[in-house]
Design an enzyme around this catalytic site. Structure first.
Site, short mmCIF file in Angstrom:
data_model
loop_
_atom_site.label_atom_id
_atom_site.label_comp_id
_atom_site.label_asym_id
_atom_site.label_seq_id
_atom_site.Cartn_x
_atom_site.Cartn_y
_atom_site.Cartn_z
N CYS A 119 34.32 56.87 -13.83
CA CYS A 119 35.62 56.90 -13.17
C CYS A 119 36.59 55.82 -13.63
O CYS A 119 37.16 55.93 -14.70
CB CYS A 119 35.46 56.89 -11.66
SG CYS A 119 37.01 57.40 -10.86
N ASN B 179 26.81 51.63 -8.80
CA ASN B 179 27.38 52.97 -8.97
C ASN B 179 26.94 53.42 -10.37
O ASN B 179 27.46 52.92 -11.37
CB ASN B 179 28.90 52.88 -8.84
CG ASN B 179 29.57 54.25 -8.87
OD1 ASN B 179 29.01 55.22 -9.34
ND2 ASN B 179 30.80 54.29 -8.38
N GLU C 82 30.86 61.57 -10.82
CA GLU C 82 30.44 60.29 -10.20
C GLU C 82 29.92 60.57 -8.79
O GLU C 82 30.48 61.39 -8.07
CB GLU C 82 31.68 59.39 -10.12
CG GLU C 82 31.49 58.08 -9.39
CD GLU C 82 32.83 57.36 -9.13
OE1 GLU C 82 33.86 58.04 -8.90
OE2 GLU C 82 32.83 56.12 -9.18
N ASN D 75 35.75 60.32 -9.16
CA ASN D 75 36.30 60.69 -7.86
C ASN D 75 37.65 59.99 -7.78
O ASN D 75 37.71 58.79 -7.47
CB ASN D 75 35.44 60.15 -6.70
CG ASN D 75 34.16 60.92 -6.48
OD1 ASN D 75 34.12 61.85 -5.68
ND2 ASN D 75 33.11 60.53 -7.18
N LYS E 236 28.24 51.32 -13.49
CA LYS E 236 29.70 51.18 -13.57
C LYS E 236 30.12 49.71 -13.58
O LYS E 236 29.68 48.93 -12.73
CB LYS E 236 30.33 51.90 -12.38
CG LYS E 236 31.84 51.92 -12.34
CD LYS E 236 32.29 52.76 -11.14
CE LYS E 236 33.80 52.91 -11.05
NZ LYS E 236 34.18 53.79 -9.90
N GLU F 39 34.76 50.08 -3.06
CA GLU F 39 33.68 49.98 -4.07
C GLU F 39 33.20 48.54 -4.24
O GLU F 39 32.02 48.30 -4.48
CB GLU F 39 34.14 50.56 -5.40
CG GLU F 39 34.25 52.07 -5.37
CD GLU F 39 34.27 52.68 -6.75
OE1 GLU F 39 33.35 52.45 -7.54
OE2 GLU F 39 35.25 53.39 -7.04
N1 CDT Z 1 36.10 56.19 -8.16
C1 CDT Z 1 37.08 55.52 -8.78
O1 CDT Z 1 36.84 54.62 -9.57
N2 CDT Z 1 38.35 55.88 -8.45
C2 CDT Z 1 39.49 55.17 -8.95
C3 CDT Z 1 40.56 55.19 -7.90
C4 CDT Z 1 41.35 53.97 -7.91
S1 CDT Z 1 42.54 53.91 -6.62
C5 CDT Z 1 41.96 52.64 -5.64
C6 CDT Z 1 40.04 55.73 -10.25
O2 CDT Z 1 40.35 54.93 -11.14
O3 CDT Z 1 40.22 56.94 -10.37
#
Ligand code: CDT
Length: 299
Positions: free
Chosen positions: A172, A110, A47, A197, A127, A146
């Site tokens: 993600c 995204n 991502e 990420n 996304k 985000e």
């Molecule tokens: N990038 C992304 O979607 N990361 C989320 C972190 C969530 S914690 C606020 C994930 O689900 O891995």
């Protein structure tokens, strides 16, 4: 023999905030060249592969924010990725910040792109599940904004006929939602590509922190098994701008078993031969949707 494709999951280590596209694209092309040497069919990146994971910062200046987005795909700075795909005969998937201009209205998504062996764009995905906040949270060492920077994806969950099979993408946080997987499963998906990420610390719920890797594997393995599909999860790992990120890039079989995973936190290729025909022994038995699903009973 089956429909065997060799997949190279190309994990990336940290990308600094001030990094320009050139050095990141050069790292990605180097990984593509290594993938070609092991005769990969498809290389998959994380991502927001082209930049630092910028939602960790509150950025108020639009011009500064635009530095993290691509106004066209391919664009002048990403063209080398498409040229490498064509030169090496490699499929390619990577995440990026998309700046779309719809009749003069700017929208930010995204997104991830799927590119064919000929260097042509097969399609892109935006996304849907955007975690975190719109406003910075007091006391958080790192934000997760985000919702501030991206609109909810408006393309649904498309699947494409590509690389000899049916291919879909998630990004993600989407991987944690069974309905996202099922939207692809209902289209007969055989390969799901997921860039991510994932921070190792979530200040909103620190009690979850010891379970980050377990929950990542749980959803990837369940999503693959319950939808009878191969699944590839590709991380941005390492400590990026002071924030430790989960690496743990995975390739998961339709049985739910992990067949390959990363051993480092940095730039690394994780490679597996994936026979798309292995999906059939699940799609025609335990997960024969036409025979066994009961949608009429779900509402
Ligand atoms: N990038 C992304 O979607 N990361 C989320 C972190 C969530 S914690 C606020 C994930 O689900 O891995």
């Amino acid at each position: 023999m089956g429909r065997v494709i060799t997949i190279a999951a190309a994990q990336l280590g940290p990308v600094p905030r001030a990094e320009q596209r050139g050095p990141v694209v050069a790292r990605m092309v180097a990984l593509m060249e290594r993938a070609a040497r092991v005769r990969a069919t498809l290389v998959v990146f994380p991502e927001l592969a082209l930049t630092s994971f910028f939602p960790r910062w509150a950025i108020d200046d639009d011009a500064e924010l635009d530095n993290f987005f691509e106004a066209s795909m391919p664009g002048p700075e990403t063209q080398p990725l498409f040229a490498a795909a064509r030169r090496l005969g490699l499929g390619l998937c990577f995440g990026y910040g998309e700046l779309a201009n719809r009749a003069g209205r700017l929208q930010r998504f995204n997104s991830s792109a799927l590119v064919g062996h000929d260097g042509g764009l097969i399609g892109h995905y935006r996304k849907v599940h955007l975690p975190g906040d719109r406003e910075p949270q007091p006391g958080f060492e790192h934000q997760h904004l985000e919702k501030r920077y991206f609109e909810t994806g408006d393309l649904g969950f498309p699947a494409w006929r590509a690389f000899g099979g049916v291919v879909g993408m998630l990004i993600c946080n989407d991987r944690r939602w069974p309905e996202a997987w099922r939207m692809l499963g209902l289209q007969g998906v055989e390969l799901v590509l997921v860039g991510y990420n994932t921070p190792l610390r979530n200040p909103e719920a620190p009690e979850h922190d010891p379970l980050v890797r377990f929950q990542h594997r749980l959803v990837m393995q369940a999503g693959a098994y319950q939808n009878a599909t191969w699944a590839v999860a590709v991380a941005k790992g390492g400590v990026e701008e002071g924030q430790p990120m989960l690496a743990d890039t995975l390739i998961v079989a339709p049985s739910g078993e992990i067949v390959a995973y990363s051993k480092t936190q940095g730039d690394e290729l994780v490679v597996a031969e994936c026979d798309l025909d292995r999906t059939q022994s699940y799609k025609t038995t335990i997960f024969d949707f036409a025979a066994h699903r009961k949608p009429q009973a779900y509402s």
